[in-house]
Design a protein around this motif. Structure first.
Motif, PDB file in Angstrom:
ATOM      1  N   GLY A   1      -1.106   2.568  -2.920  1.00 25.31           N
ATOM      2  CA  GLY A   1       0.007   3.391  -3.163  1.00 25.31           C
ATOM      3  C   GLY A   1      -0.187   4.757  -3.077  1.00 25.31           C
ATOM      4  N   MET A   2      -0.966   5.423  -3.759  1.00 22.75           N
ATOM      5  CA  MET A   2      -1.159   6.898  -3.707  1.00 22.75           C
ATOM      6  C   MET A   2      -1.135   7.482  -2.095  1.00 22.75           C
ATOM      7  SD  MET A   2      -2.705   7.653  -7.250  1.00 22.75           S
ATOM      8  CE  MET A   2      -3.124   9.341  -6.763  1.00 22.75           C
ATOM      9  N   ASP A   3      -2.185   6.805  -1.633  1.00 19.20           N
ATOM     10  CA  ASP A   3      -2.600   7.294  -0.198  1.00 19.20           C
ATOM     11  C   ASP A   3      -1.274   7.080   0.776  1.00 19.20           C
ATOM     12  OD1 ASP A   3      -4.752   6.973  -1.454  1.00 19.20           O
ATOM     13  OD2 ASP A   3      -5.880   6.588   0.251  1.00 19.20           O
TER      14      ASP A   3
ATOM     15  N   MET B   1      12.447  11.765  -1.367  1.00 20.43           N
ATOM     16  CA  MET B   1      11.588  13.003  -1.329  1.00 20.43           C
ATOM     17  C   MET B   1      11.543  13.585   0.024  1.00 20.43           C
ATOM     18  SD  MET B   1       7.884  13.640  -2.946  1.00 20.43           S
ATOM     19  CE  MET B   1       7.901  14.003  -4.579  1.00 20.43           C
TER      20      MET B   1
ATOM     21  N   ILE C   1       5.349  10.912   2.828  1.00 20.31           N
ATOM     22  CA  ILE C   1       6.284  12.138   2.588  1.00 20.31           C
ATOM     23  C   ILE C   1       5.747  13.447   3.279  1.00 20.31           C
ATOM     24  CG2 ILE C   1       6.822  11.251   0.126  1.00 20.31           C
ATOM     25  CD1 ILE C   1       4.926  13.770  -0.665  1.00 20.31           C
ATOM     26  N   THR C   2       4.781  13.003   3.928  1.00 18.03           N
ATOM     27  CA  THR C   2       4.247  14.138   4.751  1.00 18.03           C
ATOM     28  C   THR C   2       4.556  14.055   6.156  1.00 18.03           C
ATOM     29  OG1 THR C   2       2.478  14.538   3.270  1.00 18.03           O
ATOM     30  CG2 THR C   2       2.173  15.881   5.118  1.00 18.03           C
TER      31      THR C   2
ATOM     32  N   LEU D   1      12.362   2.110 -10.210  1.00 16.95           N
ATOM     33  CA  LEU D   1      11.365   2.964  -9.433  1.00 16.95           C
ATOM     34  C   LEU D   1      11.150   2.732  -8.128  1.00 16.95           C
ATOM     35  CD1 LEU D   1       8.317   2.703 -12.162  1.00 16.95           C
ATOM     36  CD2 LEU D   1       9.717   4.402 -11.571  1.00 16.95           C
ATOM     37  N   THR D   2      11.326   1.291  -7.529  1.00 18.08           N
ATOM     38  CA  THR D   2      11.121   1.229  -6.038  1.00 18.08           C
ATOM     39  C   THR D   2      12.436   0.954  -5.533  1.00 18.08           C
ATOM     40  OG1 THR D   2      11.151  -1.184  -6.418  1.00 18.08           O
ATOM     41  CG2 THR D   2       9.150  -0.278  -6.778  1.00 18.08           C
TER      42      THR D   2
ATOM     43  N   PHE E   1       1.898   6.905  -0.169  1.00 16.82           N
ATOM     44  CA  PHE E   1       3.036   7.799  -0.470  1.00 16.82           C
ATOM     45  C   PHE E   1       2.767   9.320  -0.139  1.00 16.82           C
ATOM     46  CE2 PHE E   1       4.304  10.838  -4.042  1.00 16.82           C
ATOM     47  CZ  PHE E   1       5.664  10.871  -4.038  1.00 16.82           C
ATOM     48  N   SER E   2       1.587   9.760  -0.386  1.00 17.96           N
ATOM     49  CA  SER E   2       1.197  11.186   0.242  1.00 17.96           C
ATOM     50  C   SER E   2       1.275  11.143   1.829  1.00 17.96           C
ATOM     51  CB  SER E   2      -0.207  11.596  -0.233  1.00 17.96           C
ATOM     52  OG  SER E   2      -1.216  10.848   0.167  1.00 17.96           O
TER      53      SER E   2
ATOM     54  N   LYS F   1      11.766   6.193  -3.914  1.00 15.56           N
ATOM     55  CA  LYS F   1      11.355   7.480  -4.522  1.00 15.56           C
ATOM     56  C   LYS F   1      10.787   8.334  -3.402  1.00 15.56           C
ATOM     57  CE  LYS F   1      12.227   7.049  -8.918  1.00 15.56           C
ATOM     58  NZ  LYS F   1      12.834   7.828  -9.770  1.00 15.56           N
TER      59      LYS F   1
ATOM     60  N   ASN G   1      10.176   2.858   0.134  1.00 14.39           N
ATOM     61  CA  ASN G   1      10.046   2.889  -1.199  1.00 14.39           C
ATOM     62  C   ASN G   1      11.093   3.875  -1.600  1.00 14.39           C
ATOM     63  OD1 ASN G   1       9.582   4.450  -3.790  1.00 14.39           O
ATOM     64  ND2 ASN G   1       7.879   3.173  -4.013  1.00 14.39           N
TER      65      ASN G   1
END
Lengths: 78, 361
Positions: B232-234, B276, B240-241, B47-48, B236-237, B272, B270
């Motif tokens: 993690g989610m923060d 992206m 990718i932006t 995954l990472t 990630f978003s 993934k 990361n």
């Protein structure tokens, strides 16, 4: 393949969930749906539907049901 | 808009140092505090993208930067008394004070007339640091500048997060009035995300106290407040932006086609996430090297480390068009585009031994 099947297929491939399990899947409550799993889910959703999710939608995508609402904004009907 | 174009300068060379010691994430155990009980080590690696990391419990970032700088200075044939400035970019300084750049000035045997300063940045640090170093050199007053970037040994004993590895790099910048190209930058910051990646205690806001070492659960892992907490989610978003937007803004502002560049060197966050970013920019994956599998996320060292470990044979001494993009803690991001023939040194593997440890009180 219909959009619902495709959507269920992503939850199955990412988290190994059956259709019934997927429909009740929620971030942090479903095994492997943590922040690492979320990255994997989002990349697979983007790939499956050939879309590019906005950052707010990635943050709001916290359940199977919420995900369907979000995807509808991208013209994906269920 | 934070755009910058710097002329009359060049990157002469780049070197990187890593601990000799290699650890494998496949040796971890689910639920042992390093990785969540939800994953097997194999699943975590898949995954990472991070299988191995270079780690040391004793080598500080400055030790790795020192080894890299010594190799670079020797490879370039620079005289140490000609080096006018040293900038140290890290979130793991040797001490809360003094500045590590001052320690490096003396340890490297540089003149006492050296300009020395620390910059506290993480994943965007090489791009920001490069802008400082090039800006210092472009006027011709400071002709040779050393930029040292990286992160290593953490602030408190811990099992290091399995995403992160240790590395220290050195980038040699020099005044080059004959240079025809430019180094073009775009920068950004968003402090509203200050807590997306944070060490809660040990700064002035939350001073160190006994409770700082109390273990608590954060994002499925047990940690104390002197360790890095990452939402993690923060992240990630954000990643990718911010990264694709920054590359596009830079290309648009300076009027070039980013697809014409030879290599895209993204901070190694990361696998993934980076995949992206590549997809969003529609890049040829062959132009986007990755080092996550063997080195993990090395913070501000990741971009120069890519040049040393992944594309050295292809770019060493050859004019190459490169876009570098760093993004992360702050939140902070920066992108640089340039064409340069850079001398790339071989990777320096630093032994865990007394002679490699820097100044200790």
């Amino acid at each position: 393949m219909g959009n619902l099947e495709k959507y269920l297929g992503v939850f199955e491939s990412v988290f190994g969930l059956s259709a019934a399990e997927a429909e009740t899947a929620v971030f942090k409550s479903t095994r492997q749906w943590d922040s690492v799993g979320h990255v994997n889910l989002m990349t697979n959703i983007e790939e499956a539907f050939d879309i590019s999710l906005e950052p707010d939608d990635i943050l709001d995508f916290r359940s199977f049901a919420m995900g369907k609402e979000i995807l509808s904004k991208y013209g994906i009907a269920f | 808009m934070a755009f910058l174009s710097i002329k009359n300068v060049r990157i002469a060379g780049i070197a990187a140092g890593v601990p000799e010691n290699i650890v494998s994430n496949l040796d971890l155990k689910s639920g042992d505090g390093a990785i969540s009980e939800n994953y097997s080590p194999e699943a975590f690696v898949e995954l990472t993208g991070v299988k191995e990391r270079r780690v040391s419990e004793k080598l500080c970032t400055s030790d790795l930067c020192f080894a890299a700088a010594e190799r670079l200075i020797a490879d370039l044939g620079w005289a140490k008394n000609e080096i006018d400035a040293v900038i140290f970019v890290s979130q793991t300084a040797d001490y809360a004070l003094p500045a590590t750049a001052c320690i490096l000035q003396d340890r490297l045997g540089l003149s006492k007339e050296t300009y020395a300063a620390d910059v506290t940045l993480g994943c965007s640090g090489w791009v920001y640091g490069l802008s400082y170093a090039l800006s210092l050199a472009q006027g011709g007053y400071l002709k040779k500048v050393l930029l040292c970037c990286g992160d290593a040994k953490r602030r408190a004993p811990q099992q290091m997060d399995p995403l992160f590895g240790c590395a220290g790099t050195a980038t040699a910048i020099e005044y080059a009035p004959e240079a025809t190209g430019s180094y073009d930058f775009h920068f950004g910051a968003d402090g509203s995300g200050f807590d997306a990646i944070i060490i809660p205690d040990s700064g002035s806001r939350n001073q160190v106290k006994p409770e700082s070492f109390a273990m608590h659960e954060f994002e499925g892992k047990q940690m104390h407040s002197m360790q890095t907490h990452m939402k993690g989610m923060d992240v990630f978003s954000f990643g990718i932006t911010a990264a694709p937007k920054s590359v596009k803004k830079l290309a648009e502002h300076f009027g070039f086609d980013y697809q014409s560049y030879d290599y895209f060197l993204f901070h190694q966050a990361n696998m993934k996430m980076n995949n992206m970013i590549v997809k969003k920019l529609k890049l040829d994956p062959a132009k986007v090297p990755s080092e996550m599998y063997n080195f993990g996320n090395t913070s501000s060292a990741s971009i120069p480390l890519l040049m040393v470990t992944q594309i050295r044979d292809q770019i060493n001494g050859r004019k190459t068009k490169i876009i570098g993009c760093g993004f992360g803690v702050g939140l902070s991001w920066g992108t640089v585009a340039f064409e340069e023939a850079i001398q790339i040194s071989e990777l320096v593997e630093v032994k865990d031994s007394e002679e490699n440890y820097g100044y200790k009180l």
